[in-house]
Design an enzyme around this catalytic site. Structure first.
Site, PDB file in Angstrom:
ATOM      1  N   ARG A 121       0.834  -1.198   0.000  1.00 54.72           N
ATOM      2  CA  ARG A 121       0.000   0.000   0.000  1.00 54.72           C
ATOM      3  C   ARG A 121       0.865   1.243   0.000  1.00 54.72           C
ATOM      4  NH1 ARG A 121      -5.271  -0.564   3.814  1.00 54.72           N
ATOM      5  NH2 ARG A 121      -5.987  -2.536   2.969  1.00 54.72           N
ATOM      6  N   GLU A 142     -12.917 -14.167 -31.894  1.00 54.15           N
ATOM      7  CA  GLU A 142     -11.980 -14.344 -33.013  1.00 54.15           C
ATOM      8  C   GLU A 142     -10.660 -14.961 -32.554  1.00 54.15           C
ATOM      9  OE1 GLU A 142     -13.674 -10.672 -35.714  1.00 54.15           O
ATOM     10  OE2 GLU A 142     -11.797 -10.413 -34.612  1.00 54.15           O
TER      11      GLU A 142
END
Ligand SMILES: *[C@@H]1O[C@H](CO)[C@@H](O)[C@H](O)[C@H]1NC(C)=O
Length: 201
Positions: A121, A142
């Site tokens: 953090r 695809e």
């Protein structure tokens, strides 16, 4: 998103064309990168950048959402900024990745935002690329067909399936078939392709 945690999320909308996930670097890739970077540089000159309060932290987490141009972004931009030695080990491999390596500066995975909870953090920047969801769906379809079709060199589905376990790319050890959603979509479409091929024969 929690600004209190000093986690900066930069959402970028890029419309870039890119090649398959595991393609090896070639001259084509170089030219492709060159064009992409030039296009970006030119368009950046025209865009007036407002004052940007985001500050790049010690660790950059690139959350690579499939079919958003992430491979191009990684190879043409991030790779030029961060040497391989700065990449956290087992990037692109959630089950084994180890964010505790001291001094690693770049973490790249196909996971989800929850990975942020494992990162330090206050010293992590997060970048991801978003794309129109419909375009992503078509692109996903695809790409699944493209990858599944590579297995058609096999005489039958049994032989193709047996080969899958043995395919491992030389460099990073992460195969397209280990990655969501290809892990599920490719075998499914592959089975469908073989059914059609057998029917034709
Ligand atoms: C599939 O192909 C392999 C390799 O040619 C062959 O040995 C095997 O008998 C085939 N299996 C079926 C079910 O046709």
């Amino acid at each position: 998103m929690a600004p209190a945690q000093n986690v900066v999320v930069l959402a970028m909308l890029l419309a870039v064309v890119f090649t398959s996930l595991n393609a090896s670097p070639t001259e084509d890739d170089f030219l492709h990168c060159q064009r992409t970077v030039k296009r970006w540089a030119t368009s950046s000159l025209e865009t007036k950048v407002k004052e940007d309060k985001h500050k790049l932290q010690d660790l950059l987490f690139f959350l690579h959402i499939p079919r958003t141009g992430g491979r191009t972004y990684f190879h043409c931009f991030l790779r030029r900024l961060y040497y391989s030695s700065l990449e956290c080990p087992r990037s692109y491999d959630k089950l084994r990745f180890d964010p505790s390596k001291p001094n690693c500066r770049l973490m790249v995975t196909h996971d989800d935002y929850s990975v942020v909870s494992k990162l330090p953090r206050g010293s992590t920047s997060v970048v991801t690329i978003l794309r129109n969801p419909l375009d992503r769906v078509f692109s996903t379809y695809e790409f699944s067909v493209e990858v599944a079709a590579r297995f058609l060199v096999h005489p039958n589905l049994t032989s193709a399936t047996q080969m899958t376990g043995r395919i491992r790319p030389k460099n990073k050890g992460v195969s397209t078939l280990d990655i969501w959603p290809w892990k599920y979509l490719v075998p499914w479409i592959r089975e469908d392709l073989f059914t059609r091929v057998c029917f034709l024969w």
